[in-house]
Design an enzyme around this catalytic site. Structure first.
Site, PDB file in Angstrom:
ATOM      1  N   ASP A  94       0.828  -1.206   0.000  1.00 53.25           N
ATOM      2  CA  ASP A  94       0.000   0.000   0.000  1.00 53.25           C
ATOM      3  C   ASP A  94       0.870   1.268   0.000  1.00 53.25           C
ATOM      4  OD1 ASP A  94      -2.818   0.975   0.390  1.00 53.25           O
ATOM      5  OD2 ASP A  94      -1.975   1.835   2.220  1.00 53.25           O
ATOM      6  N   GLU A 122      14.092 -14.066   0.112  1.00 56.95           N
ATOM      7  CA  GLU A 122      14.445 -15.168   1.017  1.00 56.95           C
ATOM      8  C   GLU A 122      13.611 -16.403   0.688  1.00 56.95           C
ATOM      9  OE1 GLU A 122      13.720 -13.664   4.983  1.00 56.95           O
ATOM     10  OE2 GLU A 122      15.175 -12.040   4.728  1.00 56.95           O
TER      11      GLU A 122
HETATM   12  C1  GLC Z   1      -4.272   3.054  -0.635  1.00 52.06           C
HETATM   13  C2  GLC Z   1      -5.506   2.200  -0.678  1.00 52.06           C
HETATM   14  C3  GLC Z   1      -6.673   3.026  -0.245  1.00 52.06           C
HETATM   15  C4  GLC Z   1      -6.426   3.509   1.168  1.00 52.06           C
HETATM   16  C5  GLC Z   1      -5.105   4.263   1.268  1.00 52.06           C
HETATM   17  C6  GLC Z   1      -4.683   4.464   2.678  1.00 52.06           C
HETATM   18  O1  GLC Z   1      -4.338   4.085  -1.553  1.00 52.06           O
HETATM   19  O2  GLC Z   1      -5.658   1.645  -1.953  1.00 52.06           O
HETATM   20  O3  GLC Z   1      -7.870   2.312  -0.328  1.00 52.06           O
HETATM   21  O4  GLC Z   1      -7.469   4.348   1.573  1.00 52.06           O
HETATM   22  O5  GLC Z   1      -4.075   3.538   0.653  1.00 52.06           O
HETATM   23  O6  GLC Z   1      -4.266   3.253   3.243  1.00 52.06           O
END
Ligand code: GLC
Length: 543
Positions: free
Chosen positions: A215, A268
């Site tokens: 993310d 790993e």
């Molecule tokens: C990313 C995710 C989104 C989320 C953001 C914060 O962009 O795809 O859905 O709100 O990160 O974690």
């Protein structure tokens, strides 16, 4: 994992053999909305397990699950309060193990979402960090003194609206939150934070997970001097966060070291992969492949999602991306995800078929967003009733994401067969006409088109791993060639609502249409010119 996918081993002259994340198709599941087995109106792991046969029929090679960890759900799971457990709403660890086993038995890999930029404010790490300035975990998060006037330490903005700083009354300092105030940013300059998150990766890799989608990877580290961001002179009023140019908040040089650490952990293990969520222009996006294979395997390429849906523009973007890829880097493409309106909503039902053909015939790993394969559209949910914190914090900008996250439409039965209970988000009105059941086996259906294209990719490796070459085209037509081991395919896509033709100089067009978005036009012979109906896309096997 057992080679149950039906894939022969495909050799790559330079790299030995192609790996699953190169030849494969990835399918994104938003677990809250895919399939609910326990009837509470929110999807779960057992629901996913029950639908794996459907995914195998769709010929996907991997599923990526948005977060399934314990969370207060302020940002629907992207606010994690325990990285090594399963939210009871989604099931148990045993359900998870069964899901992985059942997926692997069908040749389907499992990719989890890793959320390393921030935790929930309910995570024990943050609770400890905020307990006192002398807490041993104080430096796990980004704390700062107020500005001389008592306000936030600098001008940084939150992607979810307002300042990125939140005042903590008890310890009299501000903490940074790039997203919701209940999502404090971790401090990746602290070695213990690095270790803790790398151990989270090992925990899931040890349980058989095949990869992570990381993310907001480009946000992971911030300027250590917390300098003010400059004003954006081109701000168009579309998103408050864009009032500034976030040069000190995003895509900092040190992020490469963190990415390399994550890659080290993936390496790993055997055949694990990392996808990075990265919204950056092409030249910066490709930097995340890293030097000498020390970056992510697939920096998610969102340009089909963010660019205007125009043939000439996309032709430029595809060429620019192909040119920018460093040696050995594997391309990838994304059409939709849980953060933006769906493809069928953005471009309409006819162009959504053209988009499917584009996604599944371009060079690079495609990611399909659940429901796009049946042409699902966004549900028009009034902003006031949206659950997304982005809509609640920034009303009036049309940024709410609930519409693209509605329940998967399985049948014409109650709640579209998604759940026996009332779903957490409304089911689309058209579900009786638009669902998996009516799509299955219907010749002209969107699902059939997707299935035919994924099947074609498996049988014709030119379309999966073959070379790419742009074919000169004009107006609304986008065209390219894919080739491997002497098998050549021409793809021609009409982005417009009128008929068009393609007769590129210097290319002898002789062949047969083996796939068309318009089923009745399949098997046509091509000799010199490709004629396209309005909104038609074709794959031509060249003689
Ligand atoms: C990313 C995710 C989104 C989320 C953001 C914060 O962009 O795809 O859905 O709100 O990160 O974690």
């Amino acid at each position: 994992m057992a080679a149950a996918s039906g894939h022969a081993v495909w050799l790559n002259p330079k790299m030995g053999k192609y790996l699953w994340w190169q030849y494969g198709v990835i399918y994104q599941i938003y677990p809250r909305s895919f399939m609910d087995a326990d009837g509470d109106g929110v999807g779960d792991l057992r629901g996913i397990t029950n639908r794996l046969d459907y995914l195998a029929q769709l010929r996907v090679d991997a599923i990526w699950l948005a977060p399934i960890y314990p969370s207060p759900m302020n940002d629907f799971g992207y606010d994690v309060s325990d990285y090594t457990a399963i939210h009871p709403m989604f099931g148990t660890v045993a359900d998870f193990d069964r899901m992985i086993e059942a997926a692997h038995a069908r040749g389907i890999r499992v990719i989890l979402d890793l959320v390393p930029n921030h935790t929930s404010d309910d995570h024990p790490w943050f609770r400890e960090s905020r307990s006192s300035r002398r807490s041993l975990k104080r430096d796990w998060y980004i704390w700062h003194e107020p500005a001389p006037d008592g306000g936030p330490p600098n001008n940084w903005l939150s992607e979810f609206g307002g300042s990125a700083w939140e005042w903590d009354v008890k310890t009299q300092q501000y903490y940074l939150h790039t997203f919701h105030r209940s999502q404090p940013d971790l401090n990746w300059r602290t070695p213990d934070v690095q270790e803790a998150m790398l151990d989270v990766m090992r925990f899931w890799f040890d349980r058989g997970v095949d990869g992570f989608r990381v993310d907001v990877m480009w946000h992971l580290i911030k300027d250590d001097q917390i300098r003010n961001n400059p004003l954006n002179p081109d701000y168009d009023g579309s998103h408050p966060y864009r009032r500034l140019i976030p040069i000190y908040q995003e895509d900092r040089p040190e992020v490469a070291d963190i990415v390399a650490m994550m890659r080290g952990v993936a390496d790993e293990y055997e055949e694990r992969t990392l996808l990075g969520e990265i919204y950056l222009p092409i030249e910066r996006l490709v930097a995340y492949y890293g030097p000498d294979g020390r970056g992510v395997h697939l920096p998610h390429n969102f340009h089909l999602l963010t660019e205007p849906w125009e043939a000439r523009r996309l032709a430029e973007v595809i060429d620019a991306y192909e040119r920018a890829l460093p040696a050995g880097a594997w391309p990838n493409w994304v059409l939709s995800n849980h953060d933006f309106p769906r493809i069928a909503t953005r471009v309409g039902p006819e162009q959504a078929r053209v988009a499917a053909m584009l996604l599944l015939t371009l060079r690079g790993t495609p990611t399909i967003y659940y429901g796009d394969e049946i042409g699902m559209v966004d549900v028009a949910i009034p902003e006031e009733s949206m659950q997304d914190p982005k809509a609640q914090n920034m009303p009036g900008f049309g940024l709410g994401r609930d519409g693209a996250r509605t329940p998967m439409q399985w049948t014409a039965g109650p709640h579209a067969g998604f759940s026996v209970g009332a779903p957490w988000l409304p089911v689309a009105d058209d579900y009786a006409r638009s669902n998996v059941e009516v799509n299955l086996g219907a010749d002209g259906s969107m699902l059939t088109l997707y299935q035919r294209l994924t099947t074609l990719r498996r049988s014709e490796r030119a379309l999966a791993t073959g070379s790419y070459a742009a074919v000169p085209a004009a107006g609304d037509v986008l065209s390219y060639l894919r080739e491997e081991e002497g098998r050549r395919f021409l793809v021609a896509l009409n982005f417009g609502g009128t008929r068009a033709s393609l007769a590129p100089p210097g290319l002898r067009l002789l062949g047969e249409v083996i796939e068309s978005t318009h089923p009745r036009r399949r098997r046509k012979t091509i000799d010199g010119v490709v004629e396209l109906d309005a909104h038609e896309g074709v794959v031509v096997r060249l003689a």
